[in-house]
Each structure stands twice: as C-alpha cells, then as structure tokens.
Design an enzyme around this catalytic site. Structure first.
Site, short mmCIF file in Angstrom:
data_model
loop_
_atom_site.label_atom_id
_atom_site.label_comp_id
_atom_site.label_asym_id
_atom_site.label_seq_id
_atom_site.Cartn_x
_atom_site.Cartn_y
_atom_site.Cartn_z
N GLY A 64 45.58 47.08 50.79
CA GLY A 64 44.42 46.29 51.19
C GLY A 64 43.72 45.71 49.96
N ASP A 65 42.79 44.81 50.17
CA ASP A 65 42.18 44.11 49.03
C ASP A 65 41.49 45.06 48.06
OD1 ASP A 65 40.19 44.72 50.87
OD2 ASP A 65 39.14 42.82 50.65
N GLN A 66 40.73 46.03 48.58
CA GLN A 66 40.00 46.91 47.68
C GLN A 66 40.91 47.93 47.01
OE1 GLN A 66 37.02 46.28 46.74
NE2 GLN A 66 36.72 44.65 48.24
#
Length: 325
Positions: free
Chosen positions: A51-53
């Site tokens: 995921g992005d984070q």
C-alpha cells in the site's frame, strides 16, 4: 490469509478472493500484450508490492524497530515499524501487516496536514499567489518566509487542523478546524505559523499514542512536501523534542516499491539490506531547547481543546445537517 469470520459475515465466498502474498513475493509475469503496450520485456516478474504508506515507509527505511517516519502530504502520517503485533487498546492507531515479511506497522493519521496549509493558501493568500507569479517563486516559500517573522508558539494562537474531520487520535468526522486565542496582535505571519505548529501538535498526538504502547522511537525521519521547508522541519523537531532527519531520496512510495521488487527478484537478500544499501541521511535537525519548553506549554493547551469542543462540533454538525435536509 483472509479472515473466514469476516467473509462469512459479509456473505463473500472465499473462492472469490485472490491469493494473499507477501510484498516481496513474485505473483506472476507480464504478458506479451501488456509488455508491448508498456515497452517492457515479456515475462518481466510482477512482485506483490505494498500500500502507499507501507511502500513509502520502505522508501524511508522504516524497516527496523526504533525507526519512525513522519510524512506531510495533504494528510500527515506517523508510521512505526514493529517486530511484533502491538495494538493501541482503544483502536486509535492502525495496526497492519508491514511490507517487510513477518513484521507489523503502527500508523496514525492527521487528515489535514499539508492540506491545512493548502487551504490557507487558497482562501487567504491572493496577494502571496500574485507575488509568486510575479517573482517566479513557490508560493509556499513565500508563506514560510512570512511565518518566520512570528515567534515560536505564535503568541498563544493555536490552530486545530481538523478541516476534514479527524482520524488520529480523534476518530471524529464532525471535528472542525479552529483558530484558538486569536487577538489583534496576530497578523498573517502568526496565522501561517500557527497552522504549521497546529499540524505538528497533531502529529505529536500520534507519536504520544505510540509511546504509550511502548513502541520505541529512536529516530524520526521526515518526508513529503512538508519536510522540504526548513522552518517546518525545525518546528517539528521542537514540538517533538527530538532530532529529525531527512533522506537524500525523496521518491518515497515509488522508491519503496522498487526496493520491494528488487528483493523479489533477488537483487537484495531482504528489505533491510535493500534499504541499508540505497538510503542515506541528507540532513538532521536538532530541537532548540528554548523552543521545546515553549511548545510543551502550548501543546498541553492544544491537547485539551478537542475534548472541550467535541460536544460543540457534534451540535454544529447536527445543525448543518438539519439545514441541508
């Protein structure tokens, strides 16, 4: 693996779900059709990614215990690595599987971090935007220059950055932004600085939650647009009362995804090696003791404001909703 209990509650058949893989696992290869379209080689491996984070955390090297990242984009994210599952008792922090196999991460989010400064720019800074066009400067550099004219603590002006509700530590969609302590002494310089400080206070709320569940915080790494401004970096060091560092790499999540792919195809033995090989610290910012003492006093006021205003946020939201209906 997928949670059988949740799938059952939502009446989702397990066979509808895709396979669950680690972030460094090869999940397939690129077909000729896709390769032709993208200009890649047929058979190029496809790795799970994250995921992005989580990918951003890998790009910041947050892959060992004691390392924490603070990322200021539209939202602000405090992200900590954990070797074991750790859960904040009230569920105020997110606890997820990390992109590093067999580890976890804890995450707190301020919904309007850079978004608060962006809102201020859009609504109250026409003259600064005009100046930016005339001088070919970044409007945020102009705003930060003005904020430097105000003293640390903004002479008691405190900003609550809840412009789109809040997530951590107040999961409340009715929360609203507030300028508290406004007086005739305060000009635009103080308003801008109080926005920077209010976001830092809110991010500190996330750090304090992590400390309460014994997540070690040995090094804080800054990233995102907010990390580019020297003033905001110093404010965060002072509010956190901790040295903060910035890496030479600024690509964040894309770079982290590339490192995960590199591990997947054995360019690196593991994620830790990938980060240690490619990531270097560019600069460090130490807290200024005089500022730390002042911010500690104002932070103690900041953290009391939401509990005192919570009921009024809810009442106001009900009034707004009744008018809309």
């Amino acid at each position: 693996r997928w949670c059988d209990e949740l799938l059952s509650e939502m009446e989702i058949a397990p066979e509808w779900m895709p396979s669950v893989v680690e972030s460094v696992d090869i999940t397939g290869t690129i077909s000729k059709t896709v390769a032709d379209e993208l200009g890649l080689y047929t058979g190029t491996p496809v790795v799970g990614g994250g995921g992005d984070q989580a990918a951003g955390a890998v790009g910041n090297g947050i892959v060992q215990s004691g390392l924490v990242s603070v990322t200021i984009g539209t939202s602000g994210v405090v992200f900590a690595h954990s070797d074991q599952l750790a859960v904040e008792p009230q569920g105020l922090l997110h606890a997820f599987c990390h992109a590093v196999p067999n580890t976890w991460h804890l995450m707190g989010v301020t919904l309007s971090a850079g978004g608060s400064l962006g809102w201020f720019r859009d609504v109250l800074c026409e003259s600064e935007k005009d100046e930016a066009k005339r001088t070919d400067r970044n409007v945020y550099d102009i705003l930060l220059d003005k904020a430097r004219k105000a003293s640390p603590g903004s002479e008691g002006l405190i900003f609550l950055p809840y412009l789109t509700g809040e997530r951590t530590p107040h999961p409340d969609p009715t929360a609203k932004g507030v300028f508290f302590g406004l007086s005739q002494r305060h000009n635009k310089s103080y308003l801008i600085r109080s926005v920077l400080e209010g976001v830092a206070y809110s991010l500190r709320d996330c750090l304090e939650l992590m400390k309460k569940i014994d997540i070690p915080i040995e090094q804080i790494r800054l990233s995102g647009g907010g990390a580019r401004g020297q003033l905001w970096r110093q404010i965060m060091a002072d509010v956190f009362n901790a040295e903060v560092s910035v890496l030479t790499s600024t690509e964040g999540a894309p770079f982290g995804a590339a490192l995960l792919a590199g591990v997947g195809v054995n360019v690196y033995e593991d994620v830790e090696e990938a980060c240690n090989t490619t990531l270097k610290i560019d600069l460090k910012v130490s807290p200024v003791n005089e500022n730390v003492l002042q911010y500690e006093e104002y932070y103690n006021v900041f953290k009391k404001l939401y509990p005192q205003l919570k009921g009024q946020f809810s009442s106001t939201a009900q009034i707004i909703e009744s008018k809309q209906n």
